[in-house]
Write an enzyme that holds these catalytic residues in place. Sequence first.
Site, PDB file in Angstrom:
ATOM      1  CE  LYS A  11      30.751  27.289  40.513  1.00 58.54           C
ATOM      2  NZ  LYS A  11      31.911  28.406  41.143  1.00 58.54           N
ATOM      3  CE1 TYR A  51      35.344  24.969  44.032  1.00 57.55           C
ATOM      4  CE2 TYR A  51      33.456  24.339  45.153  1.00 57.55           C
ATOM      5  CZ  TYR A  51      33.819  24.675  43.997  1.00 57.55           C
ATOM      6  OH  TYR A  51      32.954  25.065  42.794  1.00 57.55           O
ATOM      7  CG  PHE A  59      37.404  32.850  47.476  1.00 57.56           C
ATOM      8  CD1 PHE A  59      37.063  31.816  47.177  1.00 57.56           C
ATOM      9  CD2 PHE A  59      38.476  33.269  47.289  1.00 57.56           C
ATOM     10  CE1 PHE A  59      38.074  30.847  46.460  1.00 57.56           C
ATOM     11  CE2 PHE A  59      39.387  32.811  46.167  1.00 57.56           C
ATOM     12  CZ  PHE A  59      39.120  31.545  45.833  1.00 57.56           C
ATOM     13  NE  ARG A  87      39.055  27.251  33.771  1.00 65.16           N
ATOM     14  CZ  ARG A  87      38.833  27.591  34.925  1.00 65.16           C
ATOM     15  NH1 ARG A  87      38.218  26.642  35.857  1.00 65.16           N
ATOM     16  NH2 ARG A  87      39.235  28.656  35.231  1.00 65.16           N
ATOM     17  CB  THR A  93      36.794  33.425  38.138  1.00 67.60           C
ATOM     18  OG1 THR A  93      37.771  32.390  37.855  1.00 67.60           O
ATOM     19  CG2 THR A  93      36.204  32.939  39.468  1.00 67.60           C
ATOM     20  NE  ARG A 104      32.407  30.582  36.057  1.00 63.33           N
ATOM     21  CZ  ARG A 104      33.646  30.104  36.364  1.00 63.33           C
ATOM     22  NH1 ARG A 104      34.678  30.500  35.696  1.00 63.33           N
ATOM     23  NH2 ARG A 104      33.762  29.301  37.294  1.00 63.33           N
ATOM     24  CG  ASN A 114      31.648  31.524  39.567  1.00 65.50           C
ATOM     25  OD1 ASN A 114      31.180  30.737  40.021  1.00 65.50           O
ATOM     26  ND2 ASN A 114      32.888  31.601  39.338  1.00 65.50           N
ATOM     27  CG  HIS A 117      33.793  23.461  38.841  1.00 66.45           C
ATOM     28  ND1 HIS A 117      34.646  24.175  39.743  1.00 66.45           N
ATOM     29  CD2 HIS A 117      34.184  22.184  38.591  1.00 66.45           C
ATOM     30  CE1 HIS A 117      35.728  23.234  39.545  1.00 66.45           C
ATOM     31  NE2 HIS A 117      35.375  22.117  38.912  1.00 66.45           N
ATOM     32  CD  GLU A 128      37.472  19.423  39.693  1.00 66.98           C
ATOM     33  OE1 GLU A 128      38.404  20.374  40.343  1.00 66.98           O
ATOM     34  OE2 GLU A 128      36.682  19.826  38.649  1.00 66.98           O
TER      35      GLU A 128
HETATM   36  N1  UDP Z   1      35.480  32.382  44.204  1.00 62.63           N
HETATM   37  C1  UDP Z   1      35.083  33.685  45.051  1.00 62.63           C
HETATM   38  N2  UDP Z   1      35.783  34.670  45.156  1.00 62.63           N
HETATM   39  C2  UDP Z   1      37.147  34.799  44.450  1.00 62.63           C
HETATM   40  C3  UDP Z   1      37.618  33.830  43.574  1.00 62.63           C
HETATM   41  C4  UDP Z   1      36.832  32.618  43.337  1.00 62.63           C
HETATM   42  O1  UDP Z   1      34.110  33.409  45.702  1.00 62.63           O
HETATM   43  O2  UDP Z   1      37.785  36.039  44.621  1.00 62.63           O
HETATM   44  C5  UDP Z   1      34.594  31.330  43.956  1.00 62.63           C
HETATM   45  C6  UDP Z   1      34.040  31.206  42.798  1.00 62.63           C
HETATM   46  O3  UDP Z   1      33.096  30.606  43.017  1.00 62.63           O
HETATM   47  C7  UDP Z   1      34.724  30.252  41.826  1.00 62.63           C
HETATM   48  C8  UDP Z   1      35.599  29.357  43.068  1.00 62.63           C
HETATM   49  O4  UDP Z   1      35.716  30.253  44.067  1.00 62.63           O
HETATM   50  O5  UDP Z   1      34.421  29.773  40.805  1.00 62.63           O
HETATM   51  C9  UDP Z   1      36.676  28.541  42.576  1.00 62.63           C
HETATM   52  O6  UDP Z   1      37.747  29.556  42.298  1.00 62.63           O
HETATM   53  P1  UDP Z   1      38.948  29.677  41.136  1.00 62.63           P
HETATM   54  O7  UDP Z   1      39.859  30.455  41.302  1.00 62.63           O
HETATM   55  O8  UDP Z   1      39.304  28.077  41.018  1.00 62.63           O
HETATM   56  O9  UDP Z   1      37.939  29.830  40.009  1.00 62.63           O
HETATM   57  P2  UDP Z   1      37.340  29.013  38.741  1.00 62.63           P
HETATM   58  O10 UDP Z   1      38.390  27.899  38.414  1.00 62.63           O
HETATM   59  O11 UDP Z   1      36.103  28.603  39.125  1.00 62.63           O
HETATM   60  O12 UDP Z   1      37.177  29.908  37.515  1.00 62.63           O
HETATM   61 MG    MG Z   2      39.211  26.478  39.599  1.00 64.82          MG
END
Ligand code: UDP
Ligand code: MG
Length: 139
Positions: A11, A51, A59, A87, A93, A104, A114, A117, A128
């Site tokens: 990112k 997204y 968010f 993952r 996250t 992360r 973070n 992805h 994707e």
């Molecule tokens: N995100 C954020 N605030 C939140 C949760 C997620 O800004 O409270 C952002 C963060 O960059 C995250 C992305 O949105 O990676 C997608 O969210 P997801 O829940 O899918 O998390 P991930 O799969 O990336 O762990």
């Molecule tokens: Mg996700």
Amino acid sequence: MAGNKTFTMIKPDAVGNNHIGPILAQINEAGFRIVAMKYTRLTPEAAGKFYEIHKERPFYGELVSYMSSGPIVAAILEKDNAVADFRTLIGATDPAKAEPGTIRARFAKSIAANAIHGSDSDENAGIEGNFFFSQLERF
Ligand code: UDP
Ligand code: MG
């Protein structure tokens, strides 16, 4: 059966802080092979589409503007059990909750910025990967 491919993006925060090299090294050391890779920048429209699944979440607007704020590295990765193992490698996250040593935990600044992805299912890994790479670019 679990698939052997996942999709990732390094990112804008991690690219801007010169973390591409160490992140790719950690990915390779964990046993993933890079089968397609691109350094690019998302327009706000493209980030919004990528997204779209989060459109109703509070968010979403911040996420779209952040993800289009600078260059990213997109890649397709190959390994047995790729989605779940990746993952685990990237961690939670919220970097404050990510296991020590995860990507992360090492490189992320905040829950929004973070660092990286990782696809959450084989189906989304395919969607994707197709978003960034054409059939001809994949191996
Ligand atoms: N995100 C954020 N605030 C939140 C949760 C997620 O800004 O409270 C952002 C963060 O960059 C995250 C992305 O949105 O990676 C997608 O969210 P997801 O829940 O899918 O998390 P991930 O799969 O990336 O762990
Ligand atoms: Mg996700």
